[in-house]
Design a protein around this motif. Structure first.
Motif, PDB file in Angstrom:
ATOM      1  N   THR A  90     -20.927  -5.203   3.080  1.00 44.33           N
ATOM      2  CA  THR A  90     -20.743  -3.986   3.696  1.00 44.33           C
ATOM      3  C   THR A  90     -19.104  -3.383   3.349  1.00 44.33           C
ATOM      4  O   THR A  90     -18.839  -4.007   3.488  1.00 44.33           O
ATOM      5  N   VAL A  91     -18.941  -2.158   3.116  1.00 43.64           N
ATOM      6  CA  VAL A  91     -17.772  -1.375   2.417  1.00 43.64           C
ATOM      7  C   VAL A  91     -17.161  -0.470   4.260  1.00 43.64           C
ATOM      8  O   VAL A  91     -18.848   0.528   4.212  1.00 43.64           O
ATOM      9  N   GLU A  92     -16.227   0.029   4.410  1.00 45.34           N
ATOM     10  CA  GLU A  92     -15.566   1.200   4.839  1.00 45.34           C
ATOM     11  C   GLU A  92     -14.456   1.134   4.219  1.00 45.34           C
ATOM     12  O   GLU A  92     -13.582   0.316   3.935  1.00 45.34           O
ATOM     13  N   ALA A  93     -13.949   2.309   4.726  1.00 50.03           N
ATOM     14  CA  ALA A  93     -12.981   3.015   4.427  1.00 50.03           C
ATOM     15  C   ALA A  93     -11.681   2.717   5.351  1.00 50.03           C
ATOM     16  O   ALA A  93     -12.322   3.013   6.326  1.00 50.03           O
ATOM     17  N   ILE A  94     -10.484   1.984   4.613  1.00 49.70           N
ATOM     18  CA  ILE A  94      -9.432   2.240   6.522  1.00 49.70           C
ATOM     19  C   ILE A  94      -7.817   2.207   5.544  1.00 49.70           C
ATOM     20  O   ILE A  94      -7.781   2.340   5.321  1.00 49.70           O
ATOM     21  N   ILE A  95      -7.646   2.649   6.769  1.00 50.62           N
ATOM     22  CA  ILE A  95      -6.202   2.177   6.466  1.00 50.62           C
ATOM     23  C   ILE A  95      -5.940   1.122   6.911  1.00 50.62           C
ATOM     24  O   ILE A  95      -6.172   0.447   8.053  1.00 50.62           O
ATOM     25  N   CYS A  96      -5.086  -0.220   6.056  1.00 48.29           N
ATOM     26  CA  CYS A  96      -4.837  -1.817   6.403  1.00 48.29           C
ATOM     27  C   CYS A  96      -3.581  -1.199   7.416  1.00 48.29           C
ATOM     28  O   CYS A  96      -2.616  -0.247   6.803  1.00 48.29           O
ATOM     29  N   ASN A  97      -3.405  -2.302   7.416  1.00 44.05           N
ATOM     30  CA  ASN A  97      -1.984  -2.795   8.085  1.00 44.05           C
ATOM     31  C   ASN A  97      -1.037  -2.722   7.102  1.00 44.05           C
ATOM     32  O   ASN A  97      -0.644  -2.870   6.009  1.00 44.05           O
ATOM     33  N   ASP A  98       0.686  -2.681   7.664  1.00 45.47           N
ATOM     34  CA  ASP A  98       1.645  -2.795   6.901  1.00 45.47           C
ATOM     35  C   ASP A  98       1.553  -4.103   5.833  1.00 45.47           C
ATOM     36  O   ASP A  98       2.027  -3.978   4.686  1.00 45.47           O
ATOM     37  N   GLU A  99       1.473  -5.514   6.755  1.00 43.94           N
ATOM     38  CA  GLU A  99       1.403  -6.842   5.670  1.00 43.94           C
ATOM     39  C   GLU A  99      -0.158  -6.881   4.380  1.00 43.94           C
ATOM     40  O   GLU A  99       0.229  -6.540   3.003  1.00 43.94           O
ATOM     41  N   ILE A 100      -0.885  -5.915   4.982  1.00 46.17           N
ATOM     42  CA  ILE A 100      -1.669  -6.057   4.118  1.00 46.17           C
ATOM     43  C   ILE A 100      -1.109  -4.341   3.098  1.00 46.17           C
ATOM     44  O   ILE A 100      -1.598  -5.074   0.968  1.00 46.17           O
ATOM     45  N   GLY A 101      -0.991  -3.788   3.445  1.00 48.29           N
ATOM     46  CA  GLY A 101      -0.462  -2.159   2.303  1.00 48.29           C
ATOM     47  C   GLY A 101       0.919  -2.632   1.419  1.00 48.29           C
ATOM     48  O   GLY A 101       0.764  -2.604   1.059  1.00 48.29           O
ATOM     49  N   GLN A 102       1.527  -3.466   1.250  1.00 51.17           N
ATOM     50  CA  GLN A 102       2.952  -4.441   0.987  1.00 51.17           C
ATOM     51  C   GLN A 102       2.423  -5.447  -0.311  1.00 51.17           C
ATOM     52  O   GLN A 102       2.759  -5.107  -1.148  1.00 51.17           O
ATOM     53  N   ARG A 103       1.321  -6.349   0.595  1.00 52.96           N
ATOM     54  CA  ARG A 103       0.489  -7.152  -0.565  1.00 52.96           C
ATOM     55  C   ARG A 103       0.131  -6.674  -1.819  1.00 52.96           C
ATOM     56  O   ARG A 103      -0.435  -6.865  -3.128  1.00 52.96           O
ATOM     57  N   LEU A 104      -0.656  -5.040  -1.229  1.00 53.77           N
ATOM     58  CA  LEU A 104      -1.231  -4.519  -2.697  1.00 53.77           C
ATOM     59  C   LEU A 104      -0.629  -3.788  -3.179  1.00 53.77           C
ATOM     60  O   LEU A 104      -0.748  -2.697  -4.096  1.00 53.77           O
ATOM     61  N   GLU A 105       1.017  -3.361  -2.593  1.00 46.25           N
ATOM     62  CA  GLU A 105       1.036  -2.507  -3.759  1.00 46.25           C
ATOM     63  C   GLU A 105       1.182  -1.273  -3.314  1.00 46.25           C
ATOM     64  O   GLU A 105       0.907   0.067  -4.192  1.00 46.25           O
ATOM     65  N   MET A 106       0.569  -0.780  -1.712  1.00 45.01           N
ATOM     66  CA  MET A 106       0.433   0.516  -1.927  1.00 45.01           C
ATOM     67  C   MET A 106       0.822   1.849  -0.640  1.00 45.01           C
ATOM     68  O   MET A 106       1.972   1.156  -0.547  1.00 45.01           O
TER      69      MET A 106
END
Length: 236
Positions: free
Chosen positions: A180-196
């Motif tokens: 299952t795939v979805e587009a999300i706005i991730c939380n700050d921790e995940i965003g920082q890990r992925l350098e987004m």
């Protein structure tokens, strides 16, 4: 004679022709029938090699026209309808794979994970959290829970040397997968890990895998939307 399976040898032949410029981007490659005769193999074997290269993004099929060399995407790409070793995917694009093992532990299934894995609340499960990189740039954060009963040695693996997919494919051969795939706005921790960047969309792939009738694992795979894409191709 090479010890590699025949379809791998055909894949390598096609890749070599592409890499050496004999088949440039947009060029139609030899037909399946021509490759069948050239390598003295079944058409199914040739088809397997071509399907894999289509899945890798190196070839594309055009109905009634043939199979053509595809321009390489700037984004990292994985097949939506398949599960592959991300380390090999990165290498197939001529890039360097690396990873950070963030967490790797034994734990107990909470209500959410117990439901997803089909186990009793409090059952033993293994959890791994790994940041996969391509040329040192994060492309996937993998959060995976594994049924300890069916993969008891999962906890002993060194995931800096082998990916969870590689280990599970070898020890619990996959027979079914749910995506299952979805587009999300991730939380700050995940965003920082992925350098987004702030408010950059994130592609979240929910995956469950079975081996025969055993539900082996459930995973959340986070990808930066600007650097990653999921693709699928269905032949009717």
């Amino acid at each position: 004679m090479s010890a590699e399976p025949l379809y791998i040898q055909i894949k390598q032949y096609i890749e070599q022709k592409i890499d050496q410029g004999h088949w440039p981007v947009g060029q139609r490659i030899s037909t399946e029938m021509e490759l069948t005769e050239q390598f003295s193999v079944s058409r199914m074997t040739v088809n397997k090699a071509i399907r894999d290269l289509v899945g890798d993004g190196k070839l594309e099929r055009r109905p009634r026209l043939g199979t053509f060399v595809k321009k390489q995407s700037e984004k990292a790409e994985s097949p939506l309808l398949d599960t592959r070793n991300i380390a090999k995917e990165v290498a197939s694009r001529g890039k360097t794979y690396s990873c950070d093992v963030i967490k790797h532990l034994a734990t107990k299934a909470d209500q959410n994970i117990a439901t997803k894995l089909g186990v009793m609340l409090g059952s033993s499960v293994y959890y791994s959290e790994i940041l996969h990189k391509e040329n040192d740039l994060p492309i996937q954060l993998e959060c995976r829970w594994v049924n300890a009963k069916f993969a008891p040695d999962y906890y002993k693996q060194d995931f800096s040397k082998v990916t969870p997919n590689e280990y599970l494919t070898l020890n619990c051969p996959m027979t079914a997968v749910e995506h299952t795939v979805e587009a999300i706005i991730c939380n700050d921790e995940i965003g920082q890990r992925l350098e987004m960047t702030t408010k950059e969309p994130c592609l979240l792939l929910h995956r469950r895998t079975w081996s025969d009738d055993r539900l082996i694992s459930t995973a959340l795979l986070y990808h930066p939307g600007s650097r990653y894409q999921l693709s699928s191709k269905v032949t009717l």
